[in-house]
Design a protein around this motif. Structure first.
Motif, short mmCIF file in Angstrom:
data_model
loop_
_atom_site.label_atom_id
_atom_site.label_comp_id
_atom_site.label_asym_id
_atom_site.label_seq_id
_atom_site.Cartn_x
_atom_site.Cartn_y
_atom_site.Cartn_z
N PRO A 50 3.77 9.33 1.70
CA PRO A 50 2.74 9.68 2.68
C PRO A 50 3.22 10.69 3.72
N VAL A 51 4.46 10.53 4.20
CA VAL A 51 4.99 11.47 5.20
C VAL A 51 5.12 12.87 4.61
N GLU A 52 5.63 12.96 3.38
CA GLU A 52 5.80 14.27 2.73
C GLU A 52 4.47 14.99 2.57
N LEU A 53 3.44 14.27 2.13
CA LEU A 53 2.15 14.92 1.91
C LEU A 53 1.47 15.31 3.21
N ARG B 194 -6.05 -4.60 3.59
CA ARG B 194 -5.07 -3.66 3.06
C ARG B 194 -3.65 -4.08 3.48
N GLU B 195 -3.51 -4.64 4.68
CA GLU B 195 -2.20 -5.15 5.11
C GLU B 195 -1.79 -6.35 4.28
N ASP B 196 -2.77 -7.21 3.93
CA ASP B 196 -2.47 -8.36 3.06
C ASP B 196 -1.98 -7.89 1.69
N ILE B 197 -2.66 -6.88 1.13
CA ILE B 197 -2.28 -6.37 -0.18
C ILE B 197 -0.86 -5.79 -0.13
N GLN C 107 -6.75 7.53 4.98
CA GLN C 107 -6.03 6.60 5.87
C GLN C 107 -5.54 5.38 5.10
N GLU C 108 -6.37 4.89 4.21
CA GLU C 108 -5.99 3.75 3.37
C GLU C 108 -4.76 4.10 2.54
N LEU D 103 -3.50 6.61 -6.30
CA LEU D 103 -4.17 7.79 -6.85
C LEU D 103 -5.30 8.14 -5.89
N LEU D 104 -5.21 9.31 -5.30
CA LEU D 104 -6.12 9.71 -4.23
C LEU D 104 -6.79 11.02 -4.60
N GLY D 105 -8.04 11.15 -4.23
CA GLY D 105 -8.71 12.42 -4.46
C GLY D 105 -10.21 12.29 -4.29
N PRO D 106 -10.92 13.41 -4.26
CA PRO D 106 -12.38 13.37 -4.12
C PRO D 106 -13.05 12.85 -5.38
#
Length: 347
Positions: free
Chosen positions: A220-223, A175-178, A197-198, A36-39
């Motif tokens: 991510p590619v679509e957005l 973040r790579e570990d997660i 970026q995350e 969930l991403l946003g300002p």
């Protein structure tokens, strides 16, 4: 078992006259990591709390793996949450922190500690059970918080801004570990962040929110490559959003200058055109492209950044450091390798 981990049907959460979440509907696949991403203030944290049962909706229906949990408390949902602050007990060692939830749920101490040790081993924390949280690095504390959540065998694991307390280099490693852990264990994960970026780095799907609603949801590619409007284009990385015209398939006009470009299908006529900074290549004056003049030039090691004044407006440009360099004030021609006509011209 349902292939859908979380199902929201017209979910609303109002605080007085303010709708923090406004009739939101979506389905999150089982075994996927969805961000969930946003300002700030867009409703993403409230949505996460609605999944967790820390908030109850004022309208709509919430299902977890096919079970209606709309009115159930957090304890009844088999959801685990990793908080921004990790919320580790400072007076307990690592083993005690991880086994705490099992003991509260009635497990005997030997079996709880055995399960906790097994989870610590899975997360690469073997041998650290007797240490206090203060004796661990930020990344290790993060993994302890994840171990404490996973040992309860939740149906869905929630992360609330999990990397905000870490420095840039550690953020990338954790973040790579997660992500590796999520894939290894096949976890259904909902991840909240404001960092684009995350979100691009860890997600199977990204749900961009704006004013309590879903602005766009996709991979991510679509957005990044196919944003619905100017808000998504600019929020999912840098974007130059220009007013132009689609003349024909593969042909646009910017600043009255016709250009042949790579683009997705779009009806002819006036349109907002988004151009990523890395899709613009400055070339010597007179080459095919959009004429302009360098107003700012900066060398950043691996890349060069330019601001180029054109008839269509100011362009922000990022090129590889090895590409041809230009000086401030120099006349150039900007080749646009790919543009994105936006569907919502209002942005």
């Amino acid at each position: 078992m349902s292939d859908v981990a979380i199902n929201f049907e017209g979910v609303t959460k109002a605080f007085g006259n303010v709708r923090a979440v406004d009739e939101v509907s979506f389905q999150l696949p089982r075994g996927a990591l969805v961000t969930l991403l946003g300002p700030s203030g867009c409703g993403k944290t409230t949505t996460l709390r609605l999944v967790a049962g820390l908030e109850l909706p004022t309208g709509g229906r919430i299902e977890i793996e096919g079970r209606d949990v709309t009115g159930l408390s957090a304890a009844e949902r088999r959801i685990a949450m990793v908080f921004q602050s990790y919320a580790l007990f400072p007076h307990m060692n690592v083993l005690e922190n991880v086994s705490y939830g099992l003991l509260v749920n009635g497990a005997r101490k030997p079996s709880a500690e055995a399960e906790a040790n097994a989870m610590l081993k899975t997360l690469g924390l073997e041998g650290l059970g007797q240490r206090l949280p203060s004796e661990l690095s930020g990344g290790q504390q993060q993994r302890v918080a994840v171990a404490r959540a996973l040992v309860l065998r939740p149906k869905v694991l929630l992360f609330d801004e999990p990397l905000s307390n870490l420095d840039a280099r550690l953020r990338r490693r954790v973040r790579e570990d997660i992500r590796d852990l999520q894939r290894k264990l096949g976890l259904s994960v909902v991840y909240v962040t404001h960092d684009q970026q995350e979100a691009l780095a860890v997600s199977d799907l990204v749900c961009v929110m704006r004013a309590g609603k879903i602005a766009q949801m996709g991979t991510p590619v679509e957005l990044y490559d196919d944003p619905a409007d100017a808000f998504i284009a600019d929020f999912m990385g840098e974007a130059n959003v220009l007013q132009g015209e689609v003349l024909a398939p593969g042909r646009i006009a910017l600043g009255g200058i016709p250009l042949d470009v790579t683009m997705r299908p779009h009806p002819s006529g006036p349109a907002q055109i988004a151009v990523r900074p890395e899709s613009i290549l400055p070339q010597p004056e007179g080459a095919p492209g959009l004429p302009g003049r360098i107003q700012r030039a900066a060398f950043l090691g691996q890349t060069r950044e330019y601001e180029v004044e054109t008839a269509a407006g100011m362009l922000f440009v990022v090129t590889p450091a090895a590409s041809l360099a230009f000086a401030m004030g120099e006349a150039v021609s900007c080749r646009l390798d790919r543009v994105i006509p936006l569907r919502d011209v209002k942005g």
